[in-house]
Design a protein around this motif. Structure first.
Motif, PDB file in Angstrom:
ATOM      1  N   LYS A 195      -2.619  10.343   0.322  1.00 44.15           N
ATOM      2  CA  LYS A 195      -2.961   9.124  -0.050  1.00 44.15           C
ATOM      3  C   LYS A 195      -3.354   7.998   1.057  1.00 44.15           C
ATOM      4  N   ARG A 196      -2.690   8.022   2.284  1.00 43.29           N
ATOM      5  CA  ARG A 196      -2.957   7.012   3.236  1.00 43.29           C
ATOM      6  C   ARG A 196      -4.455   7.418   3.709  1.00 43.29           C
ATOM      7  N   LEU A 197      -4.512   8.629   3.743  1.00 47.19           N
ATOM      8  CA  LEU A 197      -6.079   9.092   4.371  1.00 47.19           C
ATOM      9  C   LEU A 197      -7.051   8.781   3.377  1.00 47.19           C
ATOM     10  N   ALA A 198      -6.826   9.030   1.993  1.00 43.55           N
ATOM     11  CA  ALA A 198      -7.707   8.583   0.914  1.00 43.55           C
ATOM     12  C   ALA A 198      -8.337   7.252   1.272  1.00 43.55           C
ATOM     13  N   THR A 199      -7.160   6.128   1.353  1.00 45.07           N
ATOM     14  CA  THR A 199      -7.484   4.995   1.199  1.00 45.07           C
ATOM     15  C   THR A 199      -8.360   4.370   2.459  1.00 45.07           C
ATOM     16  N   CYS A 200      -8.080   5.212   3.399  1.00 47.09           N
ATOM     17  CA  CYS A 200      -8.936   4.714   4.793  1.00 47.09           C
ATOM     18  C   CYS A 200     -10.262   5.381   4.886  1.00 47.09           C
ATOM     19  N   LEU A 201     -10.292   6.582   4.355  1.00 42.82           N
ATOM     20  CA  LEU A 201     -11.742   7.655   4.566  1.00 42.82           C
ATOM     21  C   LEU A 201     -12.445   7.507   3.153  1.00 42.82           C
ATOM     22  N   ALA A 202     -12.123   6.885   2.278  1.00 45.66           N
ATOM     23  CA  ALA A 202     -12.934   7.212   1.122  1.00 45.66           C
ATOM     24  C   ALA A 202     -14.239   6.167   1.166  1.00 45.66           C
ATOM     25  N   GLU A 203     -15.398   6.502   1.051  1.00 43.17           N
ATOM     26  CA  GLU A 203     -16.638   5.661   1.146  1.00 43.17           C
ATOM     27  C   GLU A 203     -16.472   4.634   0.118  1.00 43.17           C
ATOM     28  N   LYS A 204     -16.004   5.057  -1.207  1.00 46.72           N
ATOM     29  CA  LYS A 204     -15.722   3.903  -2.055  1.00 46.72           C
ATOM     30  C   LYS A 204     -14.347   4.043  -2.710  1.00 46.72           C
ATOM     31  N   LEU A 205     -13.397   2.766  -2.620  1.00 42.52           N
ATOM     32  CA  LEU A 205     -12.061   2.886  -3.123  1.00 42.52           C
ATOM     33  C   LEU A 205     -12.055   2.060  -4.380  1.00 42.52           C
ATOM     34  N   PHE A 206     -11.548   2.902  -5.252  1.00 47.23           N
ATOM     35  CA  PHE A 206     -11.372   2.281  -6.774  1.00 47.23           C
ATOM     36  C   PHE A 206      -9.742   2.120  -6.974  1.00 47.23           C
ATOM     37  N   VAL A 207      -9.408   1.257  -7.191  1.00 50.19           N
ATOM     38  CA  VAL A 207      -7.814   0.614  -7.285  1.00 50.19           C
ATOM     39  C   VAL A 207      -7.577   0.360  -8.714  1.00 50.19           C
ATOM     40  N   VAL A 208      -6.436   0.705  -9.341  1.00 51.76           N
ATOM     41  CA  VAL A 208      -5.928   0.399 -10.495  1.00 51.76           C
ATOM     42  C   VAL A 208      -4.901  -0.408 -10.610  1.00 51.76           C
ATOM     43  N   MET A 209      -5.196  -1.702 -10.999  1.00 55.17           N
ATOM     44  CA  MET A 209      -3.989  -2.465 -11.002  1.00 55.17           C
ATOM     45  C   MET A 209      -3.576  -3.007 -12.310  1.00 55.17           C
ATOM     46  N   PRO A 210      -2.318  -2.581 -12.813  1.00 54.59           N
ATOM     47  CA  PRO A 210      -1.807  -2.996 -13.971  1.00 54.59           C
ATOM     48  C   PRO A 210      -1.518  -4.548 -13.726  1.00 54.59           C
ATOM     49  N   ILE A 211      -1.879  -5.211 -14.578  1.00 57.75           N
ATOM     50  CA  ILE A 211      -1.396  -6.815 -14.651  1.00 57.75           C
ATOM     51  C   ILE A 211      -0.199  -7.100 -14.333  1.00 57.75           C
ATOM     52  N   SER A 212       0.929  -6.248 -14.762  1.00 57.62           N
ATOM     53  CA  SER A 212       2.065  -6.637 -14.604  1.00 57.62           C
ATOM     54  C   SER A 212       2.355  -6.259 -13.002  1.00 57.62           C
ATOM     55  N   LYS A 213       1.775  -6.024 -12.338  1.00 56.56           N
ATOM     56  CA  LYS A 213       2.116  -5.723 -10.605  1.00 56.56           C
ATOM     57  C   LYS A 213       1.463  -6.884  -9.990  1.00 56.56           C
ATOM     58  N   LEU A 214       0.916  -7.879 -10.427  1.00 57.21           N
ATOM     59  CA  LEU A 214       0.327  -8.962  -9.916  1.00 57.21           C
ATOM     60  C   LEU A 214       1.445 -10.088  -9.667  1.00 57.21           C
ATOM     61  N   VAL A 215       1.375 -10.386  -8.548  1.00 61.89           N
ATOM     62  CA  VAL A 215       2.422 -11.403  -7.999  1.00 61.89           C
ATOM     63  C   VAL A 215       1.781 -12.597  -7.468  1.00 61.89           C
ATOM     64  N   ALA A 216       2.314 -13.989  -7.174  1.00 66.29           N
ATOM     65  CA  ALA A 216       1.681 -15.000  -6.669  1.00 66.29           C
ATOM     66  C   ALA A 216       1.531 -14.840  -5.083  1.00 66.29           C
ATOM     67  N   SER A 217       2.589 -14.395  -4.241  1.00 64.56           N
ATOM     68  CA  SER A 217       2.323 -14.697  -3.253  1.00 64.56           C
ATOM     69  C   SER A 217       2.890 -13.275  -2.257  1.00 64.56           C
ATOM     70  N   LEU A 218       2.592 -13.286  -1.058  1.00 66.22           N
ATOM     71  CA  LEU A 218       3.353 -12.243  -0.091  1.00 66.22           C
ATOM     72  C   LEU A 218       4.622 -11.966  -0.175  1.00 66.22           C
ATOM     73  N   ASN A 219       5.482 -13.411  -0.335  1.00 72.45           N
ATOM     74  CA  ASN A 219       6.903 -13.593  -0.514  1.00 72.45           C
ATOM     75  C   ASN A 219       7.453 -12.873  -1.556  1.00 72.45           C
ATOM     76  N   ASP A 220       6.720 -12.437  -2.413  1.00 71.42           N
ATOM     77  CA  ASP A 220       7.011 -11.883  -3.695  1.00 71.42           C
ATOM     78  C   ASP A 220       7.244 -10.391  -3.810  1.00 71.42           C
ATOM     79  N   VAL A 221       6.367  -9.695  -2.555  1.00 70.34           N
ATOM     80  CA  VAL A 221       6.626  -8.371  -2.253  1.00 70.34           C
ATOM     81  C   VAL A 221       7.433  -7.992  -0.936  1.00 70.34           C
TER      82      VAL A 221
END
Length: 157
Positions: free
Chosen positions: A82-108
């Motif tokens: 997974k780490r290699l895929a995120t770094c080496l992919a020509e195009k990276l598609f990410v799926v973001m469930p809306i429930s995973k959205l937080v306001a700031s870095l402090n929230d993670v």
């Protein structure tokens, strides 16, 4: 401005393609598109390959979190492929469930501490396509990560 609008604004600023989809629309997209690497647990989708010298044309990864204030996605990257895929992919598609959205870095912060407390933990923060410039200000895209990034925001998971 709400968190989603803030995320979309920041994500678009770095050139990401952003799409808001329903679960059904995303499932249809999965049937039409061909990804070399897939890790999307919410849809029980996994297609694991090991990156070779040629790299990976495209990868589809589900995020663990997304940070509205910066348009950044957060991915637990303990799995080497997974780490290699995120770094080496020509195009990276990410799926973001809306429930995973937080306001700031402090929230993670707790998530980061939990995932990196062991010596082998990796958490990736990806805001967009990789960009770097040399001392003469010559911009190169895709050296340390993907050349392009697209975010599929799934609003009804």
């Amino acid at each position: 401005m709400n968190n989603l609008e803030f995320f979309l604004d920041k994500s678009a600023l770095v050139g990401n393609e952003n799409q808001i989809l329903s679960s059904e629309e995303f499932k249809n997209l999965l049937q039409k598109e061909s990804f070399e690497y897939i890790d999307v647990p919410s849809f029980n989708q996994l297609k694991d390959i090991q990156a070779g010298e040629a790299g990976i044309k495209n990868a589809l990864i589900e995020v663990d979190y997304a940070i509205a204030e910066t348009g950044t996605v957060v991915i637990d990257s303990i799995n080497e492929n997974k780490r290699l895929a995120t770094c080496l992919a020509e195009k990276l598609f990410v799926v973001m469930p809306i429930s995973k959205l937080v306001a700031s870095l402090n929230d993670v912060a707790d998530f980061i501490e939990e995932r990196t407390s062991d010596m082998g933990g990796y958490v990736a923060f990806i805001t967009g396509a990789s960009r770097t410039a040399d001392i003469e200000r010559v911009l190169t895209v895709g050296v340390h990560g993907p050349k392009e990034m697209a975010v599929y925001i799934v609003n009804d998971l």
